[in-house]
Design a protein around this motif. Structure first.
Motif, mmCIF file in Angstrom:
data_model
loop_
_atom_site.group_PDB
_atom_site.id
_atom_site.type_symbol
_atom_site.label_atom_id
_atom_site.label_comp_id
_atom_site.label_asym_id
_atom_site.label_seq_id
_atom_site.Cartn_x
_atom_site.Cartn_y
_atom_site.Cartn_z
ATOM 1 N N HIS A 139 51.770 39.800 81.968
ATOM 2 C CA HIS A 139 52.655 40.611 82.803
ATOM 3 C C HIS A 139 54.102 40.406 82.414
ATOM 4 C CE1 HIS A 139 49.459 41.975 85.341
ATOM 5 N NE2 HIS A 139 49.017 40.743 85.425
ATOM 6 N N GLU B 76 51.345 53.324 87.060
ATOM 7 C CA GLU B 76 51.140 52.060 86.345
ATOM 8 C C GLU B 76 51.939 52.030 85.044
ATOM 9 O OE1 GLU B 76 47.489 49.426 84.422
ATOM 10 O OE2 GLU B 76 47.022 51.184 85.636
ATOM 11 N N ARG C 138 55.675 51.372 85.923
ATOM 12 C CA ARG C 138 55.991 50.213 86.745
ATOM 13 C C ARG C 138 56.830 49.204 85.948
ATOM 14 N NH1 ARG C 138 50.893 48.169 88.161
ATOM 15 N NH2 ARG C 138 50.787 49.939 89.561
ATOM 16 N N GLY D 25 55.499 46.031 83.867
ATOM 17 C CA GLY D 25 54.094 46.279 83.540
ATOM 18 C C GLY D 25 53.778 45.896 82.103
ATOM 19 N N PRO D 26 52.513 45.918 81.757
ATOM 20 C CA PRO D 26 52.090 45.460 80.431
ATOM 21 C C PRO D 26 52.165 46.540 79.350
ATOM 22 C CG PRO D 26 50.177 45.995 81.730
ATOM 23 C CD PRO D 26 51.377 46.203 82.623
ATOM 24 N N TYR D 27 53.183 47.420 79.414
ATOM 25 C CA TYR D 27 53.300 48.503 78.442
ATOM 26 C C TYR D 27 54.650 48.472 77.749
ATOM 27 C CZ TYR D 27 49.106 50.295 80.601
ATOM 28 O OH TYR D 27 47.833 50.403 81.057
ATOM 29 N N GLU E 159 49.847 49.560 75.476
ATOM 30 C CA GLU E 159 49.613 48.290 76.153
ATOM 31 C C GLU E 159 49.948 47.140 75.226
ATOM 32 O OE1 GLU E 159 46.438 46.501 79.324
ATOM 33 O OE2 GLU E 159 45.736 47.998 77.907
#
Length: 155
Positions: free
Chosen positions: A4, A64, A67, A70-72, A152
């Motif tokens: 995260h 998502e 956010r 976030g993991p992107y 991701e």
């Protein structure tokens, strides 16, 4: 990096026009829903692909993707179409994702990968569009397309 971590700054990637010659079958970008179109290459081992299953491991929402923390990671690609197309296929519905990338095409040369989510096409936000609308924007626009995608990060 942990699972995260914060979204890293944008990374812009430029691509040159795809050359390629006839190194194999060529996937075309298409807006017709269920079929990839291949250029014939006289090879009996390369049948057309019909209704491929999604490459995504799980559904992802537009919330998502946007956010903070976030993991992107955001990436920007400039892709110049060759004689066949851009060399990738998008699928999905709000947000759409990259379903396939032709290994010898302009998209692969730019660094595009399967499972990236399309955020914008030529600076137009497409998060709330389905793959048909996104494909139409790409196919009816200029030969050079600028795509912003979210990918991701590795866990």
């Amino acid at each position: 990096m942990g699972p995260h971590t914060a979204v890293a700054p944008s990374k812009e990637v430029k691509a040159v026009a795809g050359g390629g010659g006839d190194r194999g079958a060529r996937l075309r970008s298409c807006s017709e829903g269920s079929q990839y179109v291949r250029r014939p290459n006289n090879s009996p081992s390369s049948p057309p692909l019909y209704s491929p299953k999604s490459v995504l491991k799980r559904p992802v929402s537009t919330e998502e993707l946007q956010r903070p923390g976030g993991p992107y990671i955001k990436k920007i690609f400039t892709i110049v179409a060759d004689a066949v197309g851009w060399g990738f296929v998008v699928r999905g519905n709000r947000p759409c994702h990259v379903q396939a990338v032709e290994s010898w095409g302009p998209a692969a040369a730019a660094g595009m990968k399967v499972c990236q989510f399309v955020v914008s096409v030529n600076s137009l936000n497409v998060l709330d569009l389905d793959y048909r609308a996104v494909s139409r924007l790409i196919l009816t626009g200029p030969r050079t397309v600028v795509l912003e995608v979210m990918e991701e990060t590795d866990h």
